[in-house]
Design a protein around this motif. Sequence first.
Motif, short mmCIF file in Angstrom:
data_model
loop_
_atom_site.label_atom_id
_atom_site.label_comp_id
_atom_site.label_asym_id
_atom_site.label_seq_id
_atom_site.Cartn_x
_atom_site.Cartn_y
_atom_site.Cartn_z
N ALA A 530 0.83 -1.20 0.00
CA ALA A 530 0.00 0.00 0.00
C ALA A 530 0.86 1.25 0.00
O ALA A 530 0.54 2.25 -0.67
N VAL A 531 1.96 1.23 0.74
CA VAL A 531 2.87 2.38 0.77
C VAL A 531 3.50 2.57 -0.61
O VAL A 531 3.60 3.70 -1.11
N LEU A 532 3.91 1.47 -1.26
CA LEU A 532 4.52 1.57 -2.59
C LEU A 532 3.54 2.16 -3.60
O LEU A 532 3.91 3.03 -4.40
N ARG A 533 2.31 1.68 -3.58
CA ARG A 533 1.33 2.19 -4.54
C ARG A 533 1.05 3.67 -4.28
O ARG A 533 0.87 4.45 -5.22
N THR A 534 1.04 4.05 -3.00
CA THR A 534 0.78 5.45 -2.67
C THR A 534 1.90 6.35 -3.17
O THR A 534 1.65 7.40 -3.79
N VAL A 535 3.15 5.97 -2.92
CA VAL A 535 4.28 6.78 -3.38
C VAL A 535 4.26 6.88 -4.90
O VAL A 535 4.49 7.96 -5.47
N SER A 536 3.97 5.76 -5.56
CA SER A 536 3.92 5.76 -7.03
C SER A 536 2.82 6.67 -7.54
O SER A 536 2.99 7.42 -8.52
N ARG A 537 1.68 6.67 -6.84
CA ARG A 537 0.54 7.47 -7.29
C ARG A 537 0.80 8.96 -7.12
O ARG A 537 0.51 9.76 -8.03
N VAL A 538 1.35 9.36 -5.95
CA VAL A 538 1.48 10.80 -5.68
C VAL A 538 2.69 11.40 -6.40
O VAL A 538 2.76 12.62 -6.60
N LEU A 539 3.66 10.57 -6.81
CA LEU A 539 4.84 11.09 -7.50
C LEU A 539 4.81 10.79 -8.99
O LEU A 539 5.59 11.38 -9.77
N GLY A 540 3.94 9.87 -9.40
CA GLY A 540 3.98 9.36 -10.77
C GLY A 540 3.69 10.37 -11.84
O GLY A 540 4.13 10.20 -13.00
N ASN A 541 2.95 11.43 -11.55
CA ASN A 541 2.64 12.43 -12.58
C ASN A 541 3.86 13.23 -12.98
O ASN A 541 3.91 13.79 -14.09
N HIS A 542 4.86 13.34 -12.09
CA HIS A 542 6.01 14.20 -12.35
C HIS A 542 7.33 13.45 -12.47
O HIS A 542 8.32 14.01 -12.93
N HIS A 543 7.36 12.17 -12.03
CA HIS A 543 8.62 11.43 -12.03
C HIS A 543 8.36 9.98 -12.40
O HIS A 543 7.23 9.48 -12.31
N ASP A 544 9.43 9.29 -12.81
CA ASP A 544 9.35 7.87 -13.08
C ASP A 544 9.64 7.12 -11.78
O ASP A 544 10.74 7.24 -11.21
N VAL A 545 8.66 6.37 -11.31
CA VAL A 545 8.76 5.71 -10.00
C VAL A 545 8.89 4.20 -10.20
O VAL A 545 8.07 3.58 -10.88
N VAL A 546 9.95 3.63 -9.61
CA VAL A 546 10.16 2.19 -9.62
C VAL A 546 9.97 1.69 -8.19
O VAL A 546 10.52 2.27 -7.24
N ILE A 547 9.19 0.62 -8.01
CA ILE A 547 8.90 0.13 -6.66
C ILE A 547 9.41 -1.30 -6.51
O ILE A 547 9.38 -2.10 -7.45
#
Length: 647
Positions: A530-547
């Motif tokens: 859940a933490v990984l999905r949250t970080v990906s969601r809130v940062l994903g519009n501006h950065h490439d997020v790898v979890i």
Amino acid sequence: MNTILVVEDDAIIGEDIQRTLQRLGYEVGAPQRSGADALRCIESVVPDLVLMDIRLKGPLDGIQTTAQIRQKWDIPVVYLTAHSDETTLARAKETAPHGYLLKPFNERDLRTTIEVALRKHELELKLSASERWFSTTLDSIGDAVIATDAEERVAYMNPVAEQLTGWKEEDAKGLKIIEVFKLVGPSGVPLESAVGRAIRQGFRLELPPDTQLVSKLGSTTDVDDSASPIVDARGKILGGVAVFRDVTDRKRLEQRIAVSERLASIGTLTAGMAHEINNPLSAALANVEFALERLSGIRAEIATNGVGRSFAQALEEATTALFDAEQAGQRVGRIVQDLKRFARSEKIDRGVLDLPNVLDVAIKLTEHQVRHSARLTRRYGTTPLIEANEGQLVQVVVNLIVNAAQAIGDGAAELNEIVVSTRTDDAGRAEFSVTDSGPGISKQDLGKIFDPFFTTKAIGSGTGLGLSICHSVVMAVGGELTVESELGVGATFKVALPPASAKVSPATTPSVAPAAVRRGRVLCIDDEQAVLRTVSRVLGNHHDVVIETRAHQALSRIAHGEHFDIIFCDLMMPEMTGVDFFHTLRTANSALAERIVFLTGGAFSDSAEQFLQNSANLVVLKPFKVDALRRVVADYVGGAPPTSTPK
């Protein structure tokens, strides 16, 4: 020169002995011819030795006279007699003479007998003084002592042993020690005599654990220590001795310490609970915040372009509900932070604190209990910053507030009040007080209120350690804890704390919107999906997020050449912790290791805590704010990582 008294009913023999003794260098007065005359002479001049004829005329013979002399003055006596029959010898031995000369005797025998008698008496006096010294010592020590002969009969008891056993020494002497020193085990089963075992086995024995002494009146006392044989220089066992003490208070203290240890464990569990709560709470709050952002944007668009009224109302209600959920989640987060501060260990260093902040934490922790007893009112004045351990100081305030609530009792909260106030006293110290409208404290109890184990609460309702611990904590930082109270008026506990040596203001981080930066690559490692999905969601519009859920998998990506501007890494993970991940990555790529930002819910081991204290890497506490997370990424993507971080 030794003085000798001659007691002889034959005047001629008496004068002859007198002249002989004077010629040998002794001081000799006029010979006495009867026992009564000898006693009267000794009353006026006490000699060093008496030469006593056994057969004297008059009501007292030599043996009877000697008995009175030994009883009153303890003067050595040498018998002079022409009789050596068994009956006379038996009577004479009862008076413990220091010599026995048969008439006629020569000058050499007389001198030898006198010198031996004087030397023997000198040694007896030294032995007697030594015995008195040891007896006084044993009577004065704090431990109980019981000594026996080889047959286990009581020969000596000091006053402490008399007090604990309930037996007087004169009554116990001659009795078997098992009758006087009765021991039972934890289940009340009588134990074998410890002294008897020591005598039979020939070496020192410890009393079994949880041994109790049963007194003459039947009361029991927790005791411990040992029993030993008494052995002479040739190895012969002369008796035994038991040395023991009352350990009732020590047992009680051990029980209190056990309670404290359990409370410490509860603190550890609380910290662990904080970690478990903060992980899902991070996801919940961040997702709510993200949803609010989107809904706010939609609401603004609706306000501009217009849509159906029912849709707009539903959207408004959803936005309000999400806002309320965010506020509730943040309140849970604050509660967890307060619990963590309360559960902090003693070894945490002191820090500069603002007293009202500490009081507010304690008030929040106790508000559920207080609200059933009284209204709680804050009256904060100006106070200097203080330097203390936050967890300890919160514990002090919590204890004082809870004590006030318990003193008032439940059921009439609207009629009672607890006031928490602050001020700066005349000495420049930061002072806070807790005043209640309870029944107050009696004068006889006020002097004992801070003593360990003293409590006015009912049995089972308190340990009597709370105020004692508070007093110790306050004294340790150079402060002062006092109490003022009257029966029927209530009580006021005041704590005065010295100001901090350095006037340091609590650090604040201004809320600044992140500047526009390039699109970066972010790696997030956490075992909570859940933490990984949250970080990906809130940062994903501006950065490439790898979890990644495992640190090993993240290391594999880096080893295969993937580059990241910032790495968010959970501190506590299975298989490989965040600390282990950092050390491993630093060996392979120290520059990238500097870009690790640790995520933690606050529960970490002593080694992990020490690591964070010494590390320059940034730490982000869960639950985190979305804009705060975005600012961190912006700092790392836009330039070098920060060189100092608030932990």
